[in-house]
Design a protein around this motif. Structure first.
Motif, PDB file in Angstrom:
ATOM      1  N   SER A  49      37.684  41.131  56.288  1.00 24.29           N
ATOM      2  CA  SER A  49      38.152  41.986  55.194  1.00 24.29           C
ATOM      3  C   SER A  49      37.232  41.814  53.989  1.00 24.29           C
ATOM      4  O   SER A  49      36.670  40.737  53.775  1.00 24.29           O
ATOM      5  CB  SER A  49      39.585  41.624  54.798  1.00 24.29           C
ATOM      6  N   PRO A  50      37.072  42.868  53.175  1.00 21.98           N
ATOM      7  CA  PRO A  50      36.188  42.736  51.997  1.00 21.98           C
ATOM      8  C   PRO A  50      36.756  41.752  50.977  1.00 21.98           C
ATOM      9  O   PRO A  50      37.937  41.806  50.644  1.00 21.98           O
ATOM     10  CB  PRO A  50      36.128  44.158  51.438  1.00 21.98           C
ATOM     11  N   ARG A  71      36.374  43.633  45.260  1.00 17.12           N
ATOM     12  CA  ARG A  71      37.012  44.912  44.984  1.00 17.12           C
ATOM     13  C   ARG A  71      36.619  45.391  43.592  1.00 17.12           C
ATOM     14  O   ARG A  71      36.286  44.597  42.711  1.00 17.12           O
ATOM     15  CB  ARG A  71      38.527  44.820  45.105  1.00 17.12           C
ATOM     16  N   GLY A  78      29.023  45.121  49.252  1.00 16.03           N
ATOM     17  CA  GLY A  78      29.812  46.001  50.119  1.00 16.03           C
ATOM     18  C   GLY A  78      30.684  46.971  49.357  1.00 16.03           C
ATOM     19  O   GLY A  78      31.751  47.364  49.844  1.00 16.03           O
TER      20      GLY A  78
END
Length: 643
Positions: free
Chosen positions: A186-187, A190, A150
């Motif tokens: 939420s992802p 990162r 993602g």
């Protein structure tokens, strides 16, 4: 009594009963004792320095990959294979390689079924041959991985390598971190923009031969930047993915995402490399394959019982056979010996702080005393190179005063109660259980991984028994492991507090001879039976026969026409360490391996009343042992310089 003849292997049902008695004894005293080991393997026809003295070589990593893949196919479906850094010694430019075979338990802690860590082993590199991937394959994989995580398509930066053509064979770097506590929706992943800070595109790697993930210019990043990254590069024709340091949840998620990306690109023969998550034997059981001098060393996954250990060893030896590896070598005279590598036994607990050596501080002193009082445990199962300068010297083969200091340490530790200051408990023993040069790893009973604050992997609550060599027959080796586990259980049930024995010269004069080793093993087994473990001495006869092969015998009659036999067996010899000598710009210390010892055993001691045995004109001195009488004969077996 005549010298015992070879006996058949121990009856499996009787051995299983003894193993159950050991586990019952531990359970009765509420002790959870894990067990592992380090058997070593070589090819059926070992050729080249890598199977003699060198840790690395052209064929060893390929053998290790095939070995691990055979074990996955036989016993560990769903496992993944990670290449990581192993041991690193002075004078070696890079750490040695190590392969970690890792899998997930079938069920999670709450009982829910758990998916496999890696579904298709064909997507992992299976040998040491060059791959057929292209830079385009590496680029396709990183693009698919970005989509799976993602992350934006431009998150991965191209790499430049000063030691290879630019760009680095399709290499990319992806700054990457995982948040296991990210809220639902939420992802969890990162990334970061390194190019904006470093100011280069492609990103320059530091010079060197190691993986790209180990040569990133992290020193040029400010403190606020993400300082871990995944890399994808082409090495020897194989797409190689470097895993950054992650916690358990992130590591498992990333491994699965990499396989999903490889599947979408229809790629096989990948190499996964980099960092494993922090050690957790319960959540991520691991078997290691390490490059060691002359051998492939296998570090077993910790086992809760001896039965689990026995099963893992059988699976391992079967996988070794599948790929042409074995656990023995042949000497020039045809004698079968061990691999030359150790088969150390390792004991601990479910977790570092729950090690029984901490929860029961009297256990380690008790075991130290037991081994010191039974020298057969030091010499019956170890390799050819033993004694004061070996890899596993006894404490009383060290300095004269060490035994007295260790006696004080054992008395103090046994009275300590469950220790809260674990480094203090470690310090009681670490500077005594070592060889004469101060090496804490080279000791018969090593506490290097008990609670050593100076080693990254030293705080594991483990005690290692190093005077054990790999045996060609896994059943025989498993029996030696059961013997030691039984001794630990016996020491749990009835701690040993009797003083150390000052053996002096008797240590080698007696216990380098097979007959006295057998007598001492019989005493150990009798002691185990007295404490509820039905371990029969004759089960150890095949191990003893292999360690001390019969060289020949004479059937004789004395003056009273009584028949007896004079039996010659291979005995033990401690090869002395010689002084330093120049070697390739440095210095080395060699071992004088030219000395040897055999035992002459008379099956009827009364025959010595009517005759004597002369060696070069000197009479042999016999003493009673094993129902007869034994004498040792030392001699120089071959010419060696220096010696």
């Amino acid at each position: 009594m005549s010298a015992p003849a070879r006996l058949a292997p121990a009856p499996p049902a009787a051995v299983a009963a003894a193993a159950r008695a050991v586990e019952d004894l531990l359970a009765r005293h509420q002790v959870a004792l894990t067990q592992g080991g380090e058997p070593t393997f070589v090819p059926l026809r070992p050729e080249g320095a890598e199977w003699q003295t060198a840790a690395l070589g052209p064929a060893k990593l390929g053998y290790a990959r095939r070995f691990a893949q055979a074990l996955i196919a036989r016993a560990r479906p769903g496992a993944v294979l990670l290449e990581t850094s192993g041991k690193h010694y002075p004078g070696e430019p890079l750490p040695r390689w190590a392969l970690l075979l890792q899998w997930l338990p079938e069920h999670e802690a709450d009982g829910r079924p758990q998916p496999a860590l890696w579904r298709d082993p064909r997507r992992l590199k299976r040998d040491g041959a060059p791959g057929s991937h292209t830079p385009a394959d590496a680029a396709r994989l990183i693009d698919a991985l970005l989509a799976g995580l993602g992350l934006p398509a431009g998150s991965a930066l191209p790499l430049s390598d000063p030691t290879r053509p630019a760009p680095a064979a399709g290499g990319r770097v992806l700054p990457l971190d995982h948040d296991p506590d990210a809220p639902a929706g939420s992802p969890a992943w990162r990334s970061d923009d390194w190019a904006a800070e470093i100011g280069h595109d492609p990103l320059p790697l530091l010079p060197g031969d190691s993986l790209a993930g180990l040569r990133l210019p992290l020193s040029r990043l400010s403190e606020g930047r993400l300082r871990r990254a995944l890399t994808v590069e082409l090495r020897e024709g194989s797409v190689t993915v470097f895993i950054p340091p992650l916690l358990h949840e992130g590591y498992v998620a990333l491994i699965r995402a990499i396989e999903d990306a490889a599947e979408s690109c229809d790629l096989r023969d990948l190499v996964l490399a980099g960092y494993a998550p922090p050690y957790d034997a319960a959540r991520l059981p691991t078997i290691g394959f390490a490059s060691d001098p002359g051998v492939i060393e296998v570090n077993l996954a910790p086992c809760a019982t001896w039965a689990d250990y026995e099963l893992q060893m059988r699976e391992l030896f079967a996988a070794a056979t599948d790929v042409g590896l074995c656990a023995r070598k042949l000497q020039f005279n045809g004698r079968e010996v061990g691999t030359g590598g150790g088969a150390h036994l390792v004991f601990g607990g479910p977790g570092p702080e729950t090690s029984p050596f901490f929860l029961r501080p009297e256990l380690l002193p008790s075991v130290i005393r037991y081994f010191q009082q039974h020298p057969a445990l030091s010499y019956a199962f170890t390799g050819l190179y033993m004694g004061p300068s070996s890899q596993a010297p006894r404490i009383d083969e060290s300095t004269y005063e060490a035994l007295y200091e260790l006696e004080i340490a054992c008395d103090g530790a046994a009275r300590l109660g469950s220790p809260r200051d674990l480094p203090l408990y470690d310090l009681l023993f670490r500077d005594l259980l070592m060889d004469r040069s101060g090496n804490t790893h080279r000791a018969e009973i090593s506490v290097d991984k008990l609670w050593n604050p100076f080693a990254g992997n030293g705080r594991l609550g483990l005690v290692e028994f190093r005077a054990f060599e790999t045996h060609p027959d896994p059943a025989a080796q498993n029996l030696a492991a059961l013997l030691v586990r039984a001794i630990l259980a016996r020491c749990v049930a009835a701690p040993v507090s009797t003083p150390f024995i000052r053996w002096g010269g008797e240590l080698h004069d007696r216990f380098f001879l097979p007959a006295f080793v057998w007598d001492d093993l019989a005493a150990v087994c009798a002691d185990l039976r007295a404490h509820g473990v039905p371990f029969e001495t004759d089960w150890l006869r095949p191990l003893w026969d292999w360690r001390f092969p019969e060289l020949g015998r004479l059937e004789l009659q004395d003056g009273e026409e009584k028949t007896f036999a004079l039996v010659f067996r291979q005995a033990l010899e401690a090869w002395p360490l010689l002084g330093e000598s120049p070697n390739a710009g440095g210095v080395s210390r060699t071992v004088d391996a030219s000395m040897d010892r055999i035992e002459a055993f008379v099956t009827d001691a009364t025959a010595l009343e009517h005759g004597l045995l002369l060696v070069n004109g000197f009479p042999c001195e016999f003493r009673a042992a094993d129902g007869g009488a034994a004498a040792g004969i030392r001699y120089r077996a071959f010419y060696l310089h220096p010696a």
